[in-house]
Motif scaffolding. Structure first.
Motif, PDB file in Angstrom:
ATOM      1  N   ASP A 374     -12.517  20.390 -76.246  1.00 64.09           N
ATOM      2  CA  ASP A 374     -12.741  19.035 -76.725  1.00 64.09           C
ATOM      3  C   ASP A 374     -11.378  18.386 -76.975  1.00 64.09           C
ATOM      4  OD1 ASP A 374     -13.065  16.924 -78.919  1.00 64.09           O
ATOM      5  OD2 ASP A 374     -15.148  17.322 -78.368  1.00 64.09           O
ATOM      6  N   ALA A 375     -11.111  17.279 -76.294  1.00 67.71           N
ATOM      7  CA  ALA A 375      -9.787  16.655 -76.353  1.00 67.71           C
ATOM      8  C   ALA A 375      -9.412  16.262 -77.768  1.00 67.71           C
ATOM      9  CB  ALA A 375      -9.750  15.438 -75.430  1.00 67.71           C
ATOM     10  N   ALA A 376     -10.350  15.685 -78.512  1.00 69.78           N
ATOM     11  CA  ALA A 376     -10.040  15.231 -79.870  1.00 69.78           C
ATOM     12  C   ALA A 376      -9.635  16.409 -80.755  1.00 69.78           C
ATOM     13  CB  ALA A 376     -11.238  14.501 -80.464  1.00 69.78           C
ATOM     14  N   LYS A 377     -10.298  17.546 -80.603  1.00 70.09           N
ATOM     15  CA  LYS A 377      -9.972  18.710 -81.428  1.00 70.09           C
ATOM     16  C   LYS A 377      -8.614  19.290 -81.052  1.00 70.09           C
ATOM     17  CE  LYS A 377     -14.774  20.070 -82.303  1.00 70.09           C
ATOM     18  NZ  LYS A 377     -15.801  21.119 -82.113  1.00 70.09           N
ATOM     19  N   VAL A 378      -8.312  19.334 -79.764  1.00 68.71           N
ATOM     20  CA  VAL A 378      -7.008  19.852 -79.342  1.00 68.71           C
ATOM     21  C   VAL A 378      -5.887  18.992 -79.916  1.00 68.71           C
ATOM     22  CG1 VAL A 378      -5.517  20.321 -77.367  1.00 68.71           C
ATOM     23  CG2 VAL A 378      -7.933  20.855 -77.227  1.00 68.71           C
ATOM     24  N   LEU A 379      -6.066  17.691 -79.866  1.00 61.77           N
ATOM     25  CA  LEU A 379      -5.037  16.779 -80.361  1.00 61.77           C
ATOM     26  C   LEU A 379      -4.921  16.824 -81.889  1.00 61.77           C
ATOM     27  CD1 LEU A 379      -5.827  13.722 -78.066  1.00 61.77           C
ATOM     28  CD2 LEU A 379      -3.897  15.292 -77.866  1.00 61.77           C
ATOM     29  N   ALA A 380      -5.964  17.286 -82.562  1.00 54.56           N
ATOM     30  CA  ALA A 380      -5.959  17.296 -84.027  1.00 54.56           C
ATOM     31  C   ALA A 380      -5.169  18.474 -84.596  1.00 54.56           C
ATOM     32  CB  ALA A 380      -7.394  17.339 -84.554  1.00 54.56           C
ATOM     33  N   TYR A 381      -5.067  19.583 -83.858  1.00 56.49           N
ATOM     34  CA  TYR A 381      -4.369  20.767 -84.373  1.00 56.49           C
ATOM     35  C   TYR A 381      -2.876  20.691 -84.051  1.00 56.49           C
ATOM     36  CZ  TYR A 381      -8.748  23.159 -85.440  1.00 56.49           C
ATOM     37  OH  TYR A 381      -9.966  23.519 -85.968  1.00 56.49           O
ATOM     38  N   PRO A 382      -2.007  21.010 -85.022  1.00 56.34           N
ATOM     39  CA  PRO A 382      -0.553  20.946 -84.784  1.00 56.34           C
ATOM     40  C   PRO A 382      -0.126  21.829 -83.626  1.00 56.34           C
ATOM     41  CG  PRO A 382      -1.026  21.230 -87.126  1.00 56.34           C
ATOM     42  CD  PRO A 382      -2.328  21.399 -86.406  1.00 56.34           C
ATOM     43  N   GLN A 383       0.626  21.239 -82.712  1.00 53.97           N
ATOM     44  CA  GLN A 383       1.246  21.925 -81.581  1.00 53.97           C
ATOM     45  C   GLN A 383       0.253  22.500 -80.565  1.00 53.97           C
ATOM     46  OE1 GLN A 383       4.422  20.553 -82.041  1.00 53.97           O
ATOM     47  NE2 GLN A 383       4.955  22.402 -80.955  1.00 53.97           N
TER      48      GLN A 383
END
Length: 816
Positions: A374-383
């Motif tokens: 899920d793109a939103a979840k990937v972008l939400a986690y640092p690094q």
């Protein structure tokens, strides 16, 4: 269906029904399973290309609205695709005998890693039994004693030679606390110091010379002892190596034969055998006595376990029992869950790690197959996003901690050997994620070359309707729900069109349709039915509306109580009922909004009060400027616009945006200019261009229903209705109570294509068209507007002239 601008629509134009008779089935029980997503050919083609093209960078971003079936389709499609492919390799980490900080990665055939790990564990356990037994055997003990006895005998012989030589020279060899001493003798007795001084000088010199010679020989002997001891230890070690090698050769040779078709395994076993021989002490634990302290026992046990830890196989990815390529859906795509991690454990109060504590990430598990994120979840986690890109771009998996990756941690840790990466990554997200990444991340378009864009709506064709019915039947079977009769299916099709806001299209929101189906299943059971009927579907729809409509009901109540002023009867100058839409979560409803206008002499400014107080959005301000342009071009082409007008949404306490009220604002401004009242029994919605054409707007169904609800609560009079853009007729999917009111003549829906039609309906006066001389008919509304604007222009010129004359008189007085 044809209609004329300004004429009320018939009830048939307000709703496009789905005829249950068009279905060949009676219930969904007879429908076949449907694994596709209807109407998503564009997106399906893109995903096909991404999964079939074997070129770097052709990963896919699946974009579209939530609920459109993206996850379901991707899951089913990839599972089918993966089943056709061979299972990829297993991966393990083993001890690096050259550099323990850099564990080595072993690539094994699918399903072999666990068996290999068990075989190694058994081999080490056997070695822990066989090696101590071999070292405790009589043969080993005898050989070891022979080596030590040889050393002792050689040492004793050399001492005996020195002793005999000393005896020949009448020198006694005495062991003292300080070491060995040589003393002269006479008549088998040691010469005392006083007696030695009485001896002739020559004899004393000879004795001293003999002692010095014997001492030198003894020193040479003592210096040779460490060398002989090292030789003894070398022989013992060689003996231990030979015994240990012989002890482990059997089980390891069996493994070499078993895994001879895997060269990396054979090579590792050979290196492992050599290391066992070199570190045989790991297998020789000290005997545990009854008086040994518990802490010492713990150390001894740790020493024994160290052999298992050193030679164990750390299985990173195991494909046993699986067919086809992996399809991994990672719900928590943090940095460590994607890239992998190295864990630590406490040992004697210290945090330690080893290659056995290396853990696989989602990329390891999906290697050789497909990873869905899920793109939103990937972008939400640092690094996490940076780590994912680095892995894809480098085509290898390098496990490190998040602290190491960003440079916050400088402690020494493991550096596992990178693993080659070959997989397809599927990102699922909304359109805003795709376009923001494409705009601001230069690497995004390089790594995700394929965009699979899911449609929000699909044509309401017979094929898509049939596919939707089969899709609903599939959901019923998957979730063990009650089946539907075809009338219920038709009602769900109609609701899908309403959800799309278009009677010619269907919404692709599969989640919304499935939720209605589940609730209809409940109501059917509640009503004691075996099949879901149309009444159960309607009950589910009504129930959803009721749960979400508290705020809507509250607003309508305040309007009925006249707390919020909205008139539905009578006529007023400079006041019109506009229509607005409010959306709270997934629930949307319309409400009437009173719009008023005032006009006075001025310089052509139309003041948007909402904009002046920063409550008006840019689209609303654009609409005001457009209607200003229409006023100038339509009414006063050859003279300045000499008025000052103000427009406002009364009792509006929040932001206002959009241009859907510009038709209403134009009408209320015309009313104020012509001083002609507007019927309050009508409401209007629509945007206007600079030529006065009324353009389509959104939320037309909710807007009509919002005004209808207020009229119905106050009592339908038969002259109430809503003016909508003619272009919105195809979007009408109104509620049944609205249709019934229109059919009985109690409520009306008027399509309009020009603001003149709006004014005629709202005021009851003809708008009028310019004749050959460019003049409007005297009894027309447009003539009244032009006359008022002309009068304002004349007043403005008069004021300007009077001001100029006053200035001239003042100047003349000064001259005289």
């Amino acid at each position: 269906m044809g209609f004329k601008s300004g004429n009320p629509l018939p009830a048939q134009a307000l709703y496009r029904r789905c005829d249950p008779e068009q279905f060949a089935f009676k219930t969904t029980q007879s429908l076949e399973k449907f694994s596709k997503i209807p109407g998503q050919d564009r997106a399906v083609e893109a995903i096909h290309l991404a999964t079939e093209i074997d070129i770097e960078g052709y990963n896919v971003f699946v974009l579209g609205r939530p609920g459109s079936g993206r996850h379901t389709f991707v899951r089913e499609f990839l599972k089918g695709k993966a089943a056709e492919q061979p299972a990829p390799s297993d991966w393990c980490y083993v001890y690096n005998f050259d550099d323990p900080r850099q564990p080595l990665a072993l690539k094994l055939p699918a399903g072999v890693s666990k068996e290999f790990r068990v075989d190694i564990e058994h081999a080490i356990q056997d070695a822990q039994t066989v090696i101590p037994a071999a070292f405790e055997s009589e043969d080993f003990q005898a050989q070891q004693e022979a080596i030590t006895d040889e050393f002792k005998d050689r040492q004793e012989k050399e001492f005996q030679v020195i002793g005999k030589e000393a005896q020949k020279r009448s020198i006694s060899v005495i062991q003292t606390p300080a070491g060995i001493a040589f003393l002269p003798m006479q008549d088998n007795e040691v010469i005392k110091s006083d007696d030695f001084d009485k001896l002739p000088e020559d004899q004393q010199k000879q004795i001293r010379k003999d002692i010095d010679d014997l001492t030198a020989r003894l020193q040479r002997l003592m210096r040779s002892i460490p060398k002989h001891a090292r030789e003894m230890r070398r022989k013992i070690r060689q003996l231990e190596h030979d015994v240990a090698s012989l002890a482990v050769t059997g089980p390891l040779d069996e493994l070499k034969t078993k895994y001879q078709h895997i060269p990396v395994v054979v090579e590792h076993l050979e290196r492992m055998q050599a290391d066992i021989v070199e570190n045989v002490g790991l297998f020789l634990g000290a005997a545990e006595g009854a008086g040994v302290p518990a802490q010492v026992k713990q150390v001894m046990h740790s020493r024994e376990d160290s052999a298992l830890r050193r030679y164990a196989i750390s299985v990173l990815v195991d494909r046993s029992g699986r067919e086809g390529a992996p399809v991994v859906f990672e719900d928590k795509p943090s940095f460590s869950e994607l890239i992998g991690k190295i864990e630590y454990e406490a040992e004697f109060g210290t945090m330690v790690t080893s290659f056995n504590l290396i853990r696989a990430g989602a990329l390891h598990k999906a290697n050789g197959g497909y990873l869905v994120l899920d793109a939103a979840k990937v972008l939400a986690y640092p690094q996490a996003w940076e780590g994912l890109k680095r892995a894809i771009k480098s085509a290898e998996l390098r496990i490190r901690s998040l602290g190491d990756d960003i440079g916050f941690v400088s402690t020494v840790s493991l550096e596992p050997q990178p693993i080659p990466l070959e997989l397809k990554v599927v990102l699922i997200g909304e359109r805003i994620h795709y376009y923001l990444l494409d705009r601001y991340d230069p690497e995004f378009s390089e790594l995700f070359k394929i965009a699979a864009d899911f449609e929000d709506q699909v044509p309401r064709s017979e094929e898509n309707v049939e596919h939707r019915a089969r899709l609903l039947a599939t959901v019923i079977r998957q979730e063990n729900l009650r089946h539907m009769d075809r009338a219920a299916v038709a009602r769900l099709i109609e609701e899908s069109a309403r959800h799309a806001g278009d009677n010619e299209r269907l919404s692709t929101d599969i989640r919304q349709a499935s939720d209605l189906l589940r609730e209809a299943h409940y109501w059917a059971g509640h009503n004691g039915k075996e099949l879901i009927g149309v009444s159960d579907v309607q009950q589910a729809i009504d129930s959803q509306v009721r749960r979400a409509s508290r705020y809507m009901d509250q607003m309508q109540t305040e309007i009925i109580r006249d707390t919020l002023v909205v008139e539905t009867s009578g006529a007023r100058i400079g006041q019109v009922n506009g229509l607005a839409v409010t959306q709270l979560g997934g629930f949307m409803f319309g409400r009437p909004q009173r719009i008023t206008a005032t006009v006075s002499l001025g310089s052509g400014d139309v003041v948007d009060i909402e904009r002046e107080v920063d409550l008006g959005g840019p689209l609303h301000s654009k609409g005001i400027l457009i209607l200003t342009g229409f006023l100038k071009s339509h009414y006063v082409k050859d003279q300045p616009l000499s008025m000052s007008a103000s427009l406002v949404f009364e009792q509006s306490y929040g932001g206002v945006d959009g241009d859907s009220a510009s038709a209403g604002e134009m009408c209320v401004l015309a009313s104020a200019l012509a001083e002609v009242p507007i019927k309050q029994s009508l409401a209007v919605t629509g945007s206007v261009d600079q030529y006065g054409r009324v353009q389509a707007i959104g939320g037309v169904n909710h807007k009509i229903e919002g005004f209808f609800d207020i009229c119905e609560k106050r009592g339908l009079s038969g002259d109430q209705g809503v003016l909508i853009p003619a272009a919105n007729v195809k979007h009408l999917m109104l509620r049944e109570d609205v249709i019934e009111a229109v059919d009985s003549g109690k409520f009306h829906v008027y399509p309009v294509d020009h603001v003149d039609r709006c004014l005629e309906l709202l005021t009851g006066l003809p708008s009028g068209e310019r004749d050959a001389d460019g003049q409007f008919p005297e009894d027309s509304l447009n003539h009244k507007i032009c006359a008022r604007l002309t009068g304002l222009a004349e007043k403005r010129r008069a004021f300007a002239g009077a001001g100029l004359k006053q200035v001239d008189d003042t100047d003349a007085g000064k001259t005289s």
